[in-house]
Design a protein around this motif. Structure first.
Motif, short mmCIF file in Angstrom:
data_model
loop_
_atom_site.label_atom_id
_atom_site.label_comp_id
_atom_site.label_asym_id
_atom_site.label_seq_id
_atom_site.Cartn_x
_atom_site.Cartn_y
_atom_site.Cartn_z
N UNK A 10 -48.05 -4.43 9.50
CA UNK A 10 -48.56 -3.65 10.62
C UNK A 10 -47.37 -2.93 11.24
N UNK A 11 -47.29 -1.61 11.04
CA UNK A 11 -46.10 -0.86 11.44
C UNK A 11 -45.91 -0.86 12.95
N UNK A 12 -47.00 -0.86 13.71
CA UNK A 12 -46.86 -0.82 15.16
C UNK A 12 -46.39 -2.18 15.70
N UNK A 13 -46.90 -3.25 15.10
CA UNK A 13 -46.45 -4.58 15.52
C UNK A 13 -44.98 -4.80 15.12
N UNK A 14 -44.63 -4.31 13.94
CA UNK A 14 -43.24 -4.43 13.48
C UNK A 14 -42.30 -3.64 14.39
N UNK A 15 -42.73 -2.43 14.77
CA UNK A 15 -41.92 -1.61 15.67
C UNK A 15 -41.74 -2.29 17.02
N UNK A 27 -45.54 -10.79 19.28
CA UNK A 27 -45.91 -9.45 19.76
C UNK A 27 -47.35 -9.46 20.24
N UNK A 28 -47.55 -9.16 21.50
CA UNK A 28 -48.90 -9.13 22.06
C UNK A 28 -49.55 -7.78 21.77
#
Length: 204
Positions: A10-15, A27-28
């Motif tokens: 998940x690119x957004x969670x990783x970012x 990461x919430x």
């Protein structure tokens, strides 16, 4: 970021994990939403005020998020600066496939017009390359349909989506063709992943 795409994370969670310095599992959804807004907005030249309005945080917080993002991903800042410089020098930018977007206003004396042209210059190679890839996939899909004499036709393309209508007896075959041709339409440093969905259309 490239590694995250290669590992299908998940690119957004990783970012979010990267810019907020927290473990991925901590990461919430809120932090993910912040990261998603920056991921999508940064290349449009999103301002700290724009980000604050978008996700409901203070301008000061938004400014820090953008600064932290560009520190963690310095190549993105480098890309943005290089692209703007190319646009000023040549008067246009290009997609990966060489299609040009002219931005004459990038040397305008009007600050607002010039800044808008900069945002266009930064974004056009990305959005334009995505559009090129979709068009290449459409051509390949149409060629496969004709070559294999399938009872199917392309109905519609919306951004990176391609909608095909077909006889329900061959829906799985057509779905596989879509997935194959969309995923190999271009060779990039990251894999192209196509999600396929099949919907039934009932006759009236």
């Amino acid at each position: 970021m490239i590694q995250a795409f290669r590992e299908n994370k998940d690119i957004h969670r990783t970012t979010a994990s990267t810019i907020f310095n927290i473990p991925l599992e901590e990461v919430t959804d809120i932090y993910r939403r912040y990261a998603k807004a920056v991921n999508f907005g940064i290349i449009y030249g999103i301002s700290d005020f724009g980000l604050s309005e978008n996700v409901g945080i203070t301008v000061k917080e938004a400014k820090k998020y953008i600064e932290d993002y560009l520190k963690k991903y310095p190549k993105i800042k480098e890309y943005m600066d290089n692209t703007k410089n190319i646009a000023v020098e040549k008067g246009y930018v290009e997609t990966k496939f060489g299609r040009r977007r002219y931005v004459p206003n990038i040397v305008s004396q009007n600050y607002i017009i010039r800044e808008q042209a900069k945002r266009i210059a930064m974004n056009a190679p990305i959005q334009g390359t995505a559009a090129d890839i979709t068009k290449i996939a459409m051509v390949k899909i149409e060629e496969r349909i004709k070559k294999e004499k399938l009872d199917a036709k392309i109905l519609l393309q919306v951004h990176d989506e391609i909608i095909v209508e077909c006889n329900n007896k061959i829906q799985d075959k057509v779905a596989n063709i879509l997935k194959e041709e969309m995923e190999k339409a271009a060779v990039l440093q990251v894999p192209l992943i196509a999600d396929i969905r099949i919907s039934e259309v009932m006759d009236k």
